[in-house]
Design a protein around this motif. Structure first.
Motif, PDB file in Angstrom:
ATOM      1  N   ARG A 182      -7.967  11.806  -0.880  1.00 40.18           N
ATOM      2  CA  ARG A 182      -9.100  10.868  -0.972  1.00 40.18           C
ATOM      3  C   ARG A 182      -8.591   9.451  -1.231  1.00 40.18           C
ATOM      4  O   ARG A 182      -9.097   8.477  -0.669  1.00 40.18           O
ATOM      5  CB  ARG A 182     -10.032  11.327  -2.106  1.00 40.18           C
ATOM      6  N   ARG A 183      -7.572   9.352  -2.055  1.00 39.26           N
ATOM      7  CA  ARG A 183      -6.982   8.035  -2.338  1.00 39.26           C
ATOM      8  C   ARG A 183      -6.341   7.457  -1.068  1.00 39.26           C
ATOM      9  O   ARG A 183      -6.432   6.261  -0.802  1.00 39.26           O
ATOM     10  CB  ARG A 183      -5.935   8.189  -3.445  1.00 39.26           C
ATOM     11  N   PHE A 184      -5.676   8.319  -0.290  1.00 39.23           N
ATOM     12  CA  PHE A 184      -5.116   7.868   0.991  1.00 39.23           C
ATOM     13  C   PHE A 184      -6.213   7.234   1.855  1.00 39.23           C
ATOM     14  O   PHE A 184      -6.059   6.137   2.391  1.00 39.23           O
ATOM     15  CB  PHE A 184      -4.515   9.057   1.751  1.00 39.23           C
ATOM     16  N   GLU A 185      -7.305   7.966   2.005  1.00 41.72           N
ATOM     17  CA  GLU A 185      -8.373   7.501   2.899  1.00 41.72           C
ATOM     18  C   GLU A 185      -8.990   6.201   2.401  1.00 41.72           C
ATOM     19  O   GLU A 185      -9.282   5.292   3.192  1.00 41.72           O
ATOM     20  CB  GLU A 185      -9.450   8.590   3.019  1.00 41.72           C
ATOM     21  N   LEU A 186      -9.185   6.099   1.088  1.00 42.15           N
ATOM     22  CA  LEU A 186      -9.821   4.894   0.534  1.00 42.15           C
ATOM     23  C   LEU A 186      -8.952   3.653   0.706  1.00 42.15           C
ATOM     24  O   LEU A 186      -9.465   2.534   0.796  1.00 42.15           O
ATOM     25  CB  LEU A 186     -10.125   5.104  -0.955  1.00 42.15           C
ATOM     26  N   ARG A 187      -7.632   3.825   0.765  1.00 37.16           N
ATOM     27  CA  ARG A 187      -6.739   2.674   0.875  1.00 37.16           C
ATOM     28  C   ARG A 187      -6.328   2.407   2.326  1.00 37.16           C
ATOM     29  O   ARG A 187      -6.179   1.247   2.737  1.00 37.16           O
ATOM     30  CB  ARG A 187      -5.481   2.900   0.027  1.00 37.16           C
ATOM     31  N   ILE A 188      -6.070   3.454   3.099  1.00 37.73           N
ATOM     32  CA  ILE A 188      -5.505   3.258   4.438  1.00 37.73           C
ATOM     33  C   ILE A 188      -6.563   2.801   5.445  1.00 37.73           C
ATOM     34  O   ILE A 188      -6.312   1.900   6.250  1.00 37.73           O
ATOM     35  CB  ILE A 188      -4.820   4.555   4.915  1.00 37.73           C
ATOM     36  N   ASP A 189      -7.731   3.404   5.407  1.00 39.02           N
ATOM     37  CA  ASP A 189      -8.764   3.057   6.394  1.00 39.02           C
ATOM     38  C   ASP A 189      -9.128   1.566   6.345  1.00 39.02           C
ATOM     39  O   ASP A 189      -9.193   0.907   7.397  1.00 39.02           O
ATOM     40  CB  ASP A 189     -10.002   3.928   6.192  1.00 39.02           C
ATOM     41  N   PRO A 190      -9.375   0.983   5.158  1.00 39.64           N
ATOM     42  CA  PRO A 190      -9.681  -0.462   5.135  1.00 39.64           C
ATOM     43  C   PRO A 190      -8.526  -1.325   5.648  1.00 39.64           C
ATOM     44  O   PRO A 190      -8.764  -2.334   6.317  1.00 39.64           O
ATOM     45  CB  PRO A 190      -9.957  -0.733   3.646  1.00 39.64           C
ATOM     46  N   LEU A 191      -7.293  -0.931   5.345  1.00 42.45           N
ATOM     47  CA  LEU A 191      -6.159  -1.725   5.838  1.00 42.45           C
ATOM     48  C   LEU A 191      -6.066  -1.647   7.356  1.00 42.45           C
ATOM     49  O   LEU A 191      -5.774  -2.648   8.022  1.00 42.45           O
ATOM     50  CB  LEU A 191      -4.849  -1.234   5.206  1.00 42.45           C
ATOM     51  N   ARG A 192      -6.324  -0.467   7.908  1.00 39.73           N
ATOM     52  CA  ARG A 192      -6.291  -0.333   9.376  1.00 39.73           C
ATOM     53  C   ARG A 192      -7.341  -1.237  10.020  1.00 39.73           C
ATOM     54  O   ARG A 192      -7.076  -1.899  11.023  1.00 39.73           O
ATOM     55  CB  ARG A 192      -6.524   1.133   9.753  1.00 39.73           C
ATOM     56  N   LEU A 241       0.833  -1.204   0.000  1.00 35.91           N
ATOM     57  CA  LEU A 241       0.000   0.000   0.000  1.00 35.91           C
ATOM     58  C   LEU A 241       0.871   1.258   0.000  1.00 35.91           C
ATOM     59  O   LEU A 241       0.604   2.222  -0.736  1.00 35.91           O
ATOM     60  CB  LEU A 241      -0.914  -0.017   1.234  1.00 35.91           C
ATOM     61  N   GLN A 242       1.914   1.246   0.820  1.00 35.67           N
ATOM     62  CA  GLN A 242       2.793   2.421   0.889  1.00 35.67           C
ATOM     63  C   GLN A 242       3.477   2.684  -0.458  1.00 35.67           C
ATOM     64  O   GLN A 242       3.575   3.829  -0.901  1.00 35.67           O
ATOM     65  CB  GLN A 242       3.845   2.220   1.981  1.00 35.67           C
ATOM     66  N   ASP A 243       3.916   1.618  -1.111  1.00 37.76           N
ATOM     67  CA  ASP A 243       4.558   1.775  -2.418  1.00 37.76           C
ATOM     68  C   ASP A 243       3.571   2.328  -3.449  1.00 37.76           C
ATOM     69  O   ASP A 243       3.904   3.224  -4.240  1.00 37.76           O
ATOM     70  CB  ASP A 243       5.114   0.427  -2.890  1.00 37.76           C
ATOM     71  N   ASP A 244       2.348   1.792  -3.457  1.00 33.51           N
ATOM     72  CA  ASP A 244       1.346   2.239  -4.425  1.00 33.51           C
ATOM     73  C   ASP A 244       1.015   3.717  -4.239  1.00 33.51           C
ATOM     74  O   ASP A 244       0.950   4.490  -5.207  1.00 33.51           O
ATOM     75  CB  ASP A 244       0.067   1.409  -4.287  1.00 33.51           C
ATOM     76  N   LEU A 245       0.786   4.105  -2.991  1.00 29.85           N
ATOM     77  CA  LEU A 245       0.396   5.493  -2.737  1.00 29.85           C
ATOM     78  C   LEU A 245       1.549   6.461  -2.966  1.00 29.85           C
ATOM     79  O   LEU A 245       1.334   7.595  -3.412  1.00 29.85           O
ATOM     80  CB  LEU A 245      -0.145   5.621  -1.303  1.00 29.85           C
TER      81      LEU A 245
END
Length: 227
Positions: free
Chosen positions: A126-136, A77-81
């Motif tokens: 917005r992309r941060f929120e869409l990816r990070i929240d589900p992973l958390r 996820l970190q690499d993608d973002l």
């Protein structure tokens, strides 16, 4: 759960830009948290603590071996973002009514108006929120199935996320304001090449990404060590 006591990367960037010491004075654990949690938050946390304690008494639902490697998920996820932050959008095509003279193309693209940067900033957030929240949330589920102690940590993280959200959003809003001011500073100072603003823009977003990932990183580290 906030993994560390301060967003060090973000603070370091702001220190450089503002040329002031933005670091909080040295505080003990209680003083630090009193600055982040108000009286109502303290009451809510006190109410949640009995349930968190009880979570540590139940047997785990599954073993750690059955869980996916959340560390790999975090790294991906970190690499993608980070790649999405580094991606410079193509400039818009000029209108057919105006035929500009041919010009040499230079990178990165320098935009004269901050509006396009603002929109790009909002899109990436917005992309941060869409990816990070589900992973958390996924990390919490994994921890909840790993051991009673990690289940307690997952529940504490969920409780603190809600309480710390207003303060976190306020800090990130401050960063957006400082970024726009920096853009106008570049515009007004002829000694500052506008092309360098793109680097500052990306550095700010990468620092924000690391700040947003700190709680997830803390959960992953706890899962790896079994703490």
């Amino acid at each position: 759960m906030q993994g560390r006591s301060s967003p060090s990367g973000l603070v370091g960037l702001l220190e450089t830009w503002a040329a002031v010491d933005t670091r909080a004075p040295r505080q003990d654990w209680a003083e630090h948290w009193s600055a982040w949690l108000g009286p109502l938050d303290a009451i809510a946390l006190s109410t949640a603590l009995p349930e968190i304690r009880n979570a540590g008494m139940a047997a785990p639902e599954a073993g750690k071996k059955q869980a996916l490697d959340v560390g790999e998920l975090l790294q991906q996820l970190q690499d993608d973002l980070t790649r999405s932050v580094r991606l410079i959008p193509a400039p818009q095509r000029p209108s057919l009514r105006s035929v500009p003279m041919p010009q040499a193309v230079t990178e990165p693209v320098v935009e004269e108006d901050y509006g396009s940067y603002r929109q790009r900033y909002l899109d990436i957030q917005r992309r941060f929120e869409l990816r990070i929240d589900p992973l958390r949330q996924h990390c919490r589920q994994v921890l909840s199935q790993a051991s009673p102690r990690l289940r307690q940590l997952a529940q504490l993280d969920a409780a603190l996320e809600t309480m710390l959200m207003p303060r976190t959003q306020a800090l990130l809003a401050t960063l957006a304001v400082l970024l726009e001011r920096r853009f106008h500073r570049y515009r007004q100072d002829e000694s500052l090449p506008m092309a360098d603003f793109e680097q500052d823009f990306q550095a700010a977003l990468v620092a924000e990404l690391h700040f947003r990932l700190e709680p997830v990183t803390g959960l992953v580290e706890a899962w790896r060590t079994g703490a």
